[in-house]
Design a protein around this motif. Structure first.
Motif, PDB file in Angstrom:
ATOM      1  N   PRO A  86      23.408  37.131  36.065  1.00  0.00           N
ATOM      2  CA  PRO A  86      23.194  36.277  37.643  1.00  0.00           C
ATOM      3  C   PRO A  86      24.657  37.540  37.749  1.00  0.00           C
ATOM      4  O   PRO A  86      25.023  37.123  39.406  1.00  0.00           O
ATOM      5  N   GLU A  87      25.929  38.279  37.123  1.00  0.00           N
ATOM      6  CA  GLU A  87      26.578  39.238  37.720  1.00  0.00           C
ATOM      7  C   GLU A  87      26.302  40.023  38.417  1.00  0.00           C
ATOM      8  O   GLU A  87      26.826  40.271  39.620  1.00  0.00           O
ATOM      9  N   LYS A  88      24.989  40.494  38.916  1.00  0.00           N
ATOM     10  CA  LYS A  88      24.633  41.081  39.486  1.00  0.00           C
ATOM     11  C   LYS A  88      24.474  40.199  41.461  1.00  0.00           C
ATOM     12  O   LYS A  88      23.831  40.886  42.559  1.00  0.00           O
ATOM     13  N   PHE A  89      24.139  39.794  40.987  1.00  0.00           N
ATOM     14  CA  PHE A  89      23.852  38.810  42.123  1.00  0.00           C
ATOM     15  C   PHE A  89      25.000  37.867  42.989  1.00  0.00           C
ATOM     16  O   PHE A  89      25.747  37.797  42.167  1.00  0.00           O
ATOM     17  N   GLU A 124      29.300  24.340  25.234  1.00  0.00           N
ATOM     18  CA  GLU A 124      29.113  25.958  25.823  1.00  0.00           C
ATOM     19  C   GLU A 124      28.099  25.648  26.988  1.00  0.00           C
ATOM     20  O   GLU A 124      28.499  27.445  26.850  1.00  0.00           O
ATOM     21  N   ALA A 125      27.205  26.036  26.603  1.00  0.00           N
ATOM     22  CA  ALA A 125      26.721  25.624  28.075  1.00  0.00           C
ATOM     23  C   ALA A 125      26.657  24.886  29.373  1.00  0.00           C
ATOM     24  O   ALA A 125      26.868  25.682  30.495  1.00  0.00           O
ATOM     25  N   TYR A 126      27.788  24.114  29.273  1.00  0.00           N
ATOM     26  CA  TYR A 126      28.697  23.275  30.472  1.00  0.00           C
ATOM     27  C   TYR A 126      29.373  24.920  30.205  1.00  0.00           C
ATOM     28  O   TYR A 126      29.114  25.072  31.939  1.00  0.00           O
ATOM     29  N   MET A 127      30.486  25.459  29.577  1.00  0.00           N
ATOM     30  CA  MET A 127      31.467  26.499  30.407  1.00  0.00           C
ATOM     31  C   MET A 127      30.330  27.886  30.949  1.00  0.00           C
ATOM     32  O   MET A 127      31.224  27.790  32.041  1.00  0.00           O
ATOM     33  N   GLU A 163      31.307  28.582  34.454  1.00  0.00           N
ATOM     34  CA  GLU A 163      31.920  30.317  34.513  1.00  0.00           C
ATOM     35  C   GLU A 163      31.491  31.074  35.192  1.00  0.00           C
ATOM     36  O   GLU A 163      31.614  31.762  36.356  1.00  0.00           O
ATOM     37  N   VAL A 164      30.008  31.009  35.456  1.00  0.00           N
ATOM     38  CA  VAL A 164      28.901  32.426  34.971  1.00  0.00           C
ATOM     39  C   VAL A 164      28.065  31.890  36.599  1.00  0.00           C
ATOM     40  O   VAL A 164      28.412  32.989  36.730  1.00  0.00           O
ATOM     41  N   ILE A 165      27.974  30.505  36.292  1.00  0.00           N
ATOM     42  CA  ILE A 165      27.206  30.463  37.635  1.00  0.00           C
ATOM     43  C   ILE A 165      27.963  29.817  39.182  1.00  0.00           C
ATOM     44  O   ILE A 165      27.489  30.760  39.570  1.00  0.00           O
ATOM     45  N   ASN A 185      34.429  27.820  40.252  1.00  0.00           N
ATOM     46  CA  ASN A 185      35.078  26.536  41.342  1.00  0.00           C
ATOM     47  C   ASN A 185      33.938  25.573  41.639  1.00  0.00           C
ATOM     48  O   ASN A 185      34.039  25.127  42.635  1.00  0.00           O
ATOM     49  N   CYS A 186      32.779  25.555  41.232  1.00  0.00           N
ATOM     50  CA  CYS A 186      31.866  24.030  41.634  1.00  0.00           C
ATOM     51  C   CYS A 186      32.052  23.116  39.938  1.00  0.00           C
ATOM     52  O   CYS A 186      32.305  23.158  39.009  1.00  0.00           O
ATOM     53  N   PRO A 187      32.089  21.949  40.537  1.00  0.00           N
ATOM     54  CA  PRO A 187      32.068  20.872  39.401  1.00  0.00           C
ATOM     55  C   PRO A 187      31.156  21.060  39.324  1.00  0.00           C
ATOM     56  O   PRO A 187      30.030  21.498  39.703  1.00  0.00           O
ATOM     57  N   VAL A 188      30.857  20.298  37.712  1.00  0.00           N
ATOM     58  CA  VAL A 188      29.150  20.358  37.342  1.00  0.00           C
ATOM     59  C   VAL A 188      28.686  18.788  36.835  1.00  0.00           C
ATOM     60  O   VAL A 188      29.738  18.513  36.756  1.00  0.00           O
TER      61      VAL A 188
END
Ligand code: WT7
Length: 653
Positions: free
Chosen positions: A373-376, A394-397, A401-403, A407-410
């Motif tokens: 994902p960091e490539k996009f 773990e998946a939430y974090m 962070e990565v997706i 700064n997006c609410p989950v």
């Protein structure tokens, strides 16, 4: 999820405030909770203004015949009109309804005006085939625009659709078609999946050969592969639909007119036909889509990365987004074809603002690594959601962070096929999210966690999740089986809706979902019935007895693990037996129900009354020392099973 992980989850202390910018302009503010609490029905009356009614309703809820609800009594509306015509009448005809992307490179933008024209043509085509208001139509399709067109054409005519996920077997189609008396089936020649054209029509052919009630099979040409043709039944979609007028004057139906039936697995063998009706459902999905995703229809690009064949797709790819005049992404294909960055490529291409998907997908992306994902450029995202199973912290974090770029609410949204709409979720502009918690019932929704005795537990307590008062998008009954409706949902705790989930209330009063309390397992966010899979196994001539359990799985949440006793005649077959049985389950139910492993055992652990103690099998499947087995009729069975397993590796494929 492992017990250790679950217990970590419940001690989670991180919490993330809504971004200030989003909170300042949020669709729904904290006052909504108080407003709904003050007068719940007035609140739902107000939400109904989101919908265009041809006749106004005279009463918000009639609960006098509980547990049967009537919402928006006397109101008349048409779901397709609300999803299309009114937007075009309001000057939004040129707005894109769907950015359609397919794995094979196909892409097409479909505007509201175009979608309306196609739906009218399809409705006219269905009329020509004799489809009338109230008739049921089955849809077995890939993720393509025609699927949406077919659904809305049915809705337009008041002919309830039953969409069958395209991974289901011929047997499953046959069961559903017969259960609700389908006369017309809409399908396609095939679908694009993993770089290949997979076939759909042969499965439908096999099913309808055993369904004398089916009069027509309408076939959309998608992949162009050769298909067998039955002149008595089969018609090309293009021949029936494309010459039709692009206009159709719709009729307005009662708010309680059936909109669709969605089959879902329950605790017993037979899937349940969950019935949703028009008015309450549309209000519910429109409201929740707007509130939970903070949808700004004139700005946002929204993407529910799920299949239309499940309720998530019905509510948040089709009805909710269209009722709200949203621009959505519609994607046919898998996340790893042609490459593992496919989703992120789509997000940057269409500048997607809101993404909604399942934890199992997030965990898969985690496994592939953040470098993908960091490539996009994912900076267009402003809100990300999760659904289908508990999302582990773990998946939430990682998702956050990565997706979400921190700064997006989950929004972790809890709901079920039966609920029709999201019931428990953070409000993105209001609620500070905690990794792993679905947080709070939405304004207008009243939930509780009950103990065995049916008393609400206090903060810090755990028990059964119930919904204490009706909500607009609730199921109305189970098709053709109202007794089962009453028994399944309304008898465990009289007067309240029993979800079948267990949950815990933390010290702040927030909800933590802990999984099913019945024989239902959740594989990649899809509900599977252990008894249904057991019946499939036992229907094979080699199998004498079978028991199925769900075992914790890091990727799919749970995995299907089967234990079988073979008939004398089948013994000594070795690995072939296991492979044969796995394929048999795929044939009976669909490939999604294939057990991950099948262990051939000499006996099964049973109580004196003959009930299989699945708890002990689950211990074995999860590689633990089996727990207390003192209530077994024959206590040596567990030793036998373990001896048997250690002497021969099980099939891991
Ligand atoms: C079951 C419903 C409608 C969503 C797709 C699945 C589990 C769903 C969550 C969540 C924890 C969840 C429950 C529920 N579930 N969302 N956010 N957190 N568990 O629909 O097939 O009807 O399954 O999925 O166990 O009962 P479904």
């Amino acid at each position: 999820m492992s017990n250790a992980e679950l217990s970590n989850m419940l001690h989670e202390t991180r919490s993330f405030e809504p971004p200030a910018e989003l909170a300042a302009h949020a669709n729904l503010t904290a006052e909504a909770y108080a407003e709904a609490k003050e007068d719940r029905l007035a609140f739902w009356g107000k939400q109904a203004e989101r919908i265009t009614w041809a006749e106004p309703f005279t009463e918000v809820l009639d609960w006098s015949d509980a547990p049967h609800s009537k919402w928006y009594v006397g109101g008349k509306l048409n779901a397709a009109y609300n999803c299309l015509d009114r937007h075009v009448e309001n000057g939004l005809g040129d707005r894109v309804a769907y950015h359609f992307e397919a794995e094979n490179g196909d892409q097409r933008d479909i505007t509201y005006a175009e979608l309306l024209a196609q739906v009218c043509q399809a409705a006219n085509g269905l009329i020509e085939l004799g489809v009338k208001t109230g008739d049921r139509v089955a849809i077995y399709m890939p993720m393509i625009p025609e699927t949406v067109v077919a659904m809305l054409a049915c809705a337009r005519l008041g002919a309830p659709h039953t969409v069958i996920f395209a991974g289901f077997s011929a047997q499953s189609i046959e069961d559903r078609v017969k259960d609700c008396g389908v006369e017309v089936v809409i399908t396609a020649d095939g679908a694009n999946r993993r770089g290949k054209a997979s076939a759909l029509k042969p499965t439908v052919d096999e099913a309808v050969a055993k369904c004398p009630g089916v009069r027509h099979v309408l076939v959309v040409k998608r992949t162009g592969q050769d298909v067998a043709w039955n002149d008595d039944l089969d018609l090309w979609w293009s021949d029936v639909v494309e010459h039709q007028s692009t206009e159709h004057q719709c009729e307005f139906f009662d708010a309680e007119h059936p909109l669709y039936i969605m089959y879902s697995s329950g605790t017993t063998g037979k899937p349940k036909g969950v019935l949703h009706t028009t008015g309450g459902y549309l209000v519910g999905v429109s409201y929740t889509h707007w509130a939970v995703f903070d949808l700004k229809a004139d700005q946002d690009v929204f993407w529910t990365a799920a299949d239309i064949g499940w309720v998530t797709g019905h509510s948040y790819i089709v009805y909710g987004p269209l009722a709200n005049a949203t621009t959505s992404v519609l994607y046919e294909g898998t996340p790893d074809t042609p490459h593992q960055g496919r989703w992120w490529e789509i997000i940057s291409k269409y500048q997607v603002n809101i993404l909604y998907c399942a934890p199992t997908a997030i965990r898969t992306f985690m496994k592939w690594g953040r470098q993908i994902p960091e490539k996009f450029d994912l900076s267009s995202l402003r809100l990300i959601g999760s659904v289908g199973e508990p999302i582990n912290p773990e998946a939430y974090m990682w998702y956050r962070e990565v997706i979400g770029g921190n700064n997006c609410p989950v929004v972790d949204t809890w709901w079920q096929t039966e609920n029709g709409m999201i019931l428990i979720s953070p409000l993105p502009g209001v609620t500070a999210g905690k990794p792993g918690s679905a947080m709070t019932p939405l304004p207008g929704v009243t939930a509780a966690i009950y103990n065995e005795a049916g008393e609400p537990v206090d903060k810090g307590g755990a028990g059964y999740l119930v919904i204490t008062e009706p909500w607009p998008a609730m199921l109305r009954t189970l098709w053709g089986d109202d007794d089962r409706y009453q028994n399944t949902y309304w008898s465990r705790f009289p007067g309240v809706y029993f979800s079948g989930d267990s949950a815990k209330l933390d010290e702040d009063g927030d909800y933590w979902l802990m999984g099913r309390v019945d024989d239902v397992i959740n594989v990649s966010g899809h509900r599977m019935s252990t008894t249904e899979i057991e019946s499939a196994l036992v229907s094979h001539p080699m199998v004498a007895e079978a028991a199925v359990v769900g075992a914790a799985d890091a990727m799919t949440g749970q995995s299907i693990e089967a234990f079988v006793i073979l008939r004398e005649s089948a013994k000594g077959g070795g690995d072939d037996v296991v492979a044969e049985l796995r394929n048999h389950v795929a044939k009976v139910i669909g490939s999604i129900a294939k057990p991950r492993s099948i262990m051939v055992v000499p006996d099964l652990p049973k109580t004196r009354s003959g009930k299989i103690m699945r708890r002990l099998l689950k211990d074995v499947a999860e590689d633990r020392e089996p727990g207390d087995s003192t209530t077994l009729a024959d206590s040596s069975v567990m030793d036998l099973i373990q001896e048997n397993l250690s002497s021969k590796p099980s099939d891991g494929g």
